[in-house]
Design a protein around this motif. Structure first.
Motif, PDB file in Angstrom:
ATOM      1  N   PRO A  61       0.825  -1.212   0.000  1.00  0.00           N
ATOM      2  CA  PRO A  61       0.000   0.000   0.000  1.00  0.00           C
ATOM      3  C   PRO A  61       0.861   1.265   0.000  1.00  0.00           C
ATOM      4  O   PRO A  61       2.090   1.191   0.045  1.00  0.00           O
ATOM      5  N   GLY A  62       0.203   2.414   0.000  1.00  0.00           N
ATOM      6  CA  GLY A  62       0.917   3.687   0.086  1.00  0.00           C
ATOM      7  C   GLY A  62       0.835   4.486  -1.194  1.00  0.00           C
ATOM      8  O   GLY A  62       1.385   4.081  -2.210  1.00  0.00           O
ATOM      9  N   LYS A  63       0.168   5.638  -1.150  1.00  0.00           N
ATOM     10  CA  LYS A  63      -0.065   6.461  -2.325  1.00  0.00           C
ATOM     11  C   LYS A  63       0.870   7.661  -2.370  1.00  0.00           C
ATOM     12  O   LYS A  63       1.183   8.270  -1.349  1.00  0.00           O
ATOM     13  N   LEU A  64       1.316   7.998  -3.566  1.00  0.00           N
ATOM     14  CA  LEU A  64       2.077   9.211  -3.876  1.00  0.00           C
ATOM     15  C   LEU A  64       3.352   9.382  -3.044  1.00  0.00           C
ATOM     16  O   LEU A  64       3.579  10.419  -2.417  1.00  0.00           O
ATOM     17  N   PRO A  65       4.219   8.373  -3.008  1.00  0.00           N
ATOM     18  CA  PRO A  65       5.494   8.533  -2.305  1.00  0.00           C
ATOM     19  C   PRO A  65       6.403   9.534  -3.023  1.00  0.00           C
ATOM     20  O   PRO A  65       6.249   9.766  -4.233  1.00  0.00           O
TER      21      PRO A  65
END
Length: 328
Positions: A61-65
């Motif tokens: 998961p994890g958006k816009l790093p």
């Protein structure tokens, strides 16, 4: 590299941090060494399997790093090794590195730190699209923000103020007064009183000489939406961005007709997929406003990758001031 890996959906914190292979950038892709990624409420929905867009498992998961380009694949012309970038990745951010399309990378200003860039991501772009694209904001508009103390709400107030608008902040606690004032609120709208249906409209009309709000950004839904709809000015626009209060409201179409008002919704992920150039324009504008000092990132609280669940739990329990940011 280390990454949070979802094999099965479950409670926040049930996805383990594992050692997995570092991805190789393919044609048109770049490898980004991740420096920071925001922990967002939407991540809790992804982890529990409740989000509407879910990739095939296992996934990270994890958006816009955000981070630094470490390698480039074939046919990459506009991005080079060493560039500091925001990625528009829908998932994969809870990791030490990510491979993404070069066309999904946006250069960061030199003056914008990685934690601050992560703090702004997913909050300022959501607010920008709500105001500029869905609500067609114009200089001089009066904007009421419901959910004003959340990440998107604070961003919406700053952007509206930077664009020359008057800002009304809907808050339920006087303890949040300084926070919303600092973000640009001109007037406070108390959402904690009795008879919200009438009191919200009365307060907005009092603050606007009886006109009502030109734009309302609503992250709360439920009774707040019902009351806010009555506070719109003629030709007003209400943008739905969430239902934090729990109840998904309904609206009678004849009321829209009688007041010549609009209600629209915003699903920001769709814009990243369907209109990437407009998304790029959005961030160019946001970064320009940042460099001019017109807006500022919410102060980040830093967490390690192994403590990702602590960050998300803190969000759910509303114990984190500003933004929760994971720095792998």
């Amino acid at each position: 590299m280390k990454a949070v890996v979802i094999h099965d959906f479950g409670p926040v914190g049930s996805a383990p941090v594992e050692d997995i292979a570092t991805p190789e950038p393919g044609r048109g892709e770049v490898l980004v060494r991740i420096a920071a990624v925001a922990a967002n409420f939407v991540d809790t929905l992804v982890l529990t399997g409740k989000y509407q867009f879910l990739p095939q498992r296992p996934f990270t998961p994890g958006k816009l790093p955000v981070g630094t380009v470490e390698a480039v694949g074939p046919d990459v012309a506009d991005i080079k090794v060493g560039d500091r970038v925001l990625t528009l990745a829908e998932h994969g951010g809870y990791a030490e590195a990510i491979s993404v399309g070069a066309d999904q990378c946006i250069l960061l200003p030199d003056t914008l730190s990685f934690p601050d860039a992560a703090s702004m991501a997913l909050a300022y772009d959501t607010a920008w699209f709500a105001l500029m694209e869905r609500a067609r904001l114009e200089k001089g508009n009066t904007v009421l923000v419901l959910g004003a103390t959340g990440a998107v709400g604070l961003a919406a107030m700053q952007l509206a103020r930077a664009k020359g608008c008057r800002v009304l902040a809907g808050i339920s606690s006087a303890k949040k007064t300084d926070l919303v004032r600092k973000a640009g609120a001109d007037e406070l709208i108390d959402l904690s009183g009795d008879n919200l249906r009438d009191s919200l409209r009365e307060q907005v009309h009092s603050a606007t000489d009886g006109r009502g709000a030109d734009i309302i950004v609503d992250a709360l839904g439920g009774d707040f939406f019902d009351a806010a709809l009555r506070a719109l000015a003629w030709r007003g626009r209400l943008v739905v961005i969430g239902f934090a209060s729990g109840r998904i409201p309904e609206v009678k179409a004849n009321y829209l007709l009688l007041k010549n008002i609009e209600v629209s919704g915003l699903q920001i992920s769709d814009y990243r997929k369907r209109m990437p150039e407009l998304m790029r324009q959005c961030f160019v504008d946001i970064f320009s406003l940042y460099e001019r000092g017109a807006i500022a990132a919410a102060p980040p609280t830093i967490f390690t990758l192994s403590d990702y669940h602590v960050a998300l739990t803190g969000l759910l329990e509303r114990r984190i001031a500003g933004r929760a940011v994971i720095c792998p």
